[in-house]
Motif scaffolding. Structure first.
Motif, short mmCIF file in Angstrom:
data_model
loop_
_atom_site.label_atom_id
_atom_site.label_comp_id
_atom_site.label_asym_id
_atom_site.label_seq_id
_atom_site.Cartn_x
_atom_site.Cartn_y
_atom_site.Cartn_z
N ALA A 53 9.53 -4.06 -11.28
CA ALA A 53 8.49 -4.89 -10.67
C ALA A 53 8.78 -5.09 -9.18
O ALA A 53 7.87 -5.10 -8.35
CB ALA A 53 8.42 -6.24 -11.38
N VAL A 54 10.05 -5.21 -8.84
CA VAL A 54 10.43 -5.37 -7.43
C VAL A 54 10.07 -4.11 -6.64
O VAL A 54 9.51 -4.18 -5.54
CB VAL A 54 11.94 -5.68 -7.31
CG1 VAL A 54 12.38 -5.69 -5.87
CG2 VAL A 54 12.26 -6.99 -8.00
N MET A 55 10.36 -2.94 -7.23
CA MET A 55 10.03 -1.69 -6.57
C MET A 55 8.52 -1.55 -6.41
O MET A 55 8.03 -1.15 -5.35
CB MET A 55 10.57 -0.51 -7.37
CG MET A 55 10.25 0.84 -6.75
SD MET A 55 10.65 2.23 -7.80
CE MET A 55 9.41 2.11 -9.08
N GLU A 56 7.77 -1.88 -7.44
CA GLU A 56 6.31 -1.79 -7.38
C GLU A 56 5.76 -2.72 -6.31
O GLU A 56 4.84 -2.35 -5.57
CB GLU A 56 5.69 -2.12 -8.74
CG GLU A 56 5.97 -1.11 -9.81
CD GLU A 56 5.30 0.23 -9.55
OE1 GLU A 56 4.19 0.26 -9.00
OE2 GLU A 56 5.90 1.25 -9.92
N ALA A 57 6.30 -3.93 -6.21
CA ALA A 57 5.84 -4.87 -5.19
C ALA A 57 6.16 -4.33 -3.80
O ALA A 57 5.33 -4.43 -2.88
CB ALA A 57 6.50 -6.23 -5.39
N HIS A 58 7.34 -3.75 -3.63
CA HIS A 58 7.74 -3.18 -2.34
C HIS A 58 6.80 -2.04 -1.95
O HIS A 58 6.33 -1.98 -0.80
CB HIS A 58 9.18 -2.69 -2.43
CG HIS A 58 9.68 -2.09 -1.17
ND1 HIS A 58 9.97 -2.83 -0.05
CD2 HIS A 58 9.94 -0.80 -0.84
CE1 HIS A 58 10.38 -2.02 0.91
NE2 HIS A 58 10.38 -0.78 0.45
N VAL A 59 6.49 -1.16 -2.88
CA VAL A 59 5.58 -0.05 -2.62
C VAL A 59 4.18 -0.57 -2.28
O VAL A 59 3.53 -0.07 -1.35
CB VAL A 59 5.54 0.92 -3.83
CG1 VAL A 59 4.42 1.93 -3.69
CG2 VAL A 59 6.88 1.62 -3.97
N PHE A 60 3.73 -1.59 -3.00
CA PHE A 60 2.41 -2.17 -2.75
C PHE A 60 2.33 -2.74 -1.34
O PHE A 60 1.38 -2.48 -0.60
CB PHE A 60 2.09 -3.25 -3.78
CG PHE A 60 0.87 -4.05 -3.45
CD1 PHE A 60 -0.39 -3.50 -3.65
CD2 PHE A 60 0.97 -5.33 -2.93
CE1 PHE A 60 -1.53 -4.23 -3.33
CE2 PHE A 60 -0.15 -6.06 -2.62
CZ PHE A 60 -1.41 -5.51 -2.82
N TRP A 61 3.32 -3.53 -0.94
CA TRP A 61 3.27 -4.16 0.38
C TRP A 61 3.45 -3.14 1.49
O TRP A 61 2.89 -3.31 2.59
CB TRP A 61 4.29 -5.29 0.48
CG TRP A 61 3.84 -6.48 -0.31
CD1 TRP A 61 4.40 -6.98 -1.45
CD2 TRP A 61 2.68 -7.28 -0.07
NE1 TRP A 61 3.67 -8.04 -1.91
CE2 TRP A 61 2.60 -8.26 -1.09
CE3 TRP A 61 1.69 -7.27 0.92
CZ2 TRP A 61 1.59 -9.21 -1.14
CZ3 TRP A 61 0.68 -8.22 0.86
CH2 TRP A 61 0.64 -9.18 -0.15
N ARG A 62 4.20 -2.07 1.23
CA ARG A 62 4.30 -1.00 2.22
C ARG A 62 2.93 -0.34 2.40
O ARG A 62 2.51 -0.04 3.52
CB ARG A 62 5.33 0.04 1.80
CG ARG A 62 5.53 1.08 2.89
CD ARG A 62 6.49 2.19 2.53
NE ARG A 62 7.63 1.77 1.77
CZ ARG A 62 8.36 2.59 1.04
NH1 ARG A 62 8.05 3.86 0.97
NH2 ARG A 62 9.40 2.15 0.36
N PHE A 63 2.22 -0.13 1.28
CA PHE A 63 0.88 0.45 1.35
C PHE A 63 -0.06 -0.47 2.12
O PHE A 63 -0.82 -0.02 2.99
CB PHE A 63 0.36 0.69 -0.07
CG PHE A 63 -1.08 1.09 -0.12
CD1 PHE A 63 -1.47 2.38 0.22
CD2 PHE A 63 -2.05 0.18 -0.50
CE1 PHE A 63 -2.80 2.74 0.18
CE2 PHE A 63 -3.38 0.54 -0.54
CZ PHE A 63 -3.76 1.83 -0.20
N VAL A 64 -0.03 -1.77 1.80
CA VAL A 64 -0.90 -2.73 2.48
C VAL A 64 -0.60 -2.74 3.98
O VAL A 64 -1.52 -2.72 4.82
CB VAL A 64 -0.75 -4.15 1.88
CG1 VAL A 64 -1.43 -5.19 2.74
CG2 VAL A 64 -1.31 -4.18 0.47
#
Length: 100
Positions: A53-64
């Motif tokens: 979940a931490v990795m997914e959140a990091h990828v999401f915020w990088r995308f944003v």
């Protein structure tokens, strides 16, 4: 793998693979994270690739963040292009007025 055909219990939550595990455990390859599971029927311990979940959140915020930067760049380009077009239109009107 037994977890595809049997019920299983997660013995160890999803965690990042160590550098040793990356080299030795094939399941670390796709995501870099694994969880240890116990299959109910065969009583086998296996590793399963997982998504943190931490990795997914990091990828999401990088995308944003990337999309916000791209939007800002294009907004600046639109403003610059609009100024150029406005200048050309004013120049055209000025030339028409001068020719009268």
């Amino acid at each position: 793998p037994c977890w595809r055909v049997e019920d299983f219990v997660v013995a160890q939550e999803c965690a990042r693979c160590s550098s040793f595990q990356v080299k030795t455990v094939a399941e670390c390859g796709p995501t870099g994270f694994i969880e240890k599971i116990n299959c109910a029927t065969s009583k086998r311990d296996e590793f399963k690739s997982c998504r943190s979940a931490v990795m997914e959140a990091h990828v999401f915020w990088r995308f944003v963040g990337t999309m916000m930067c791209v939007a800002a760049v294009f907004a600046v380009l639109v403003v610059c292009r609009q100024r150029v077009l406005d200048r050309k239109a004013l120049e055209k009107v000025r030339k028409q007025i001068e020719s009268i």
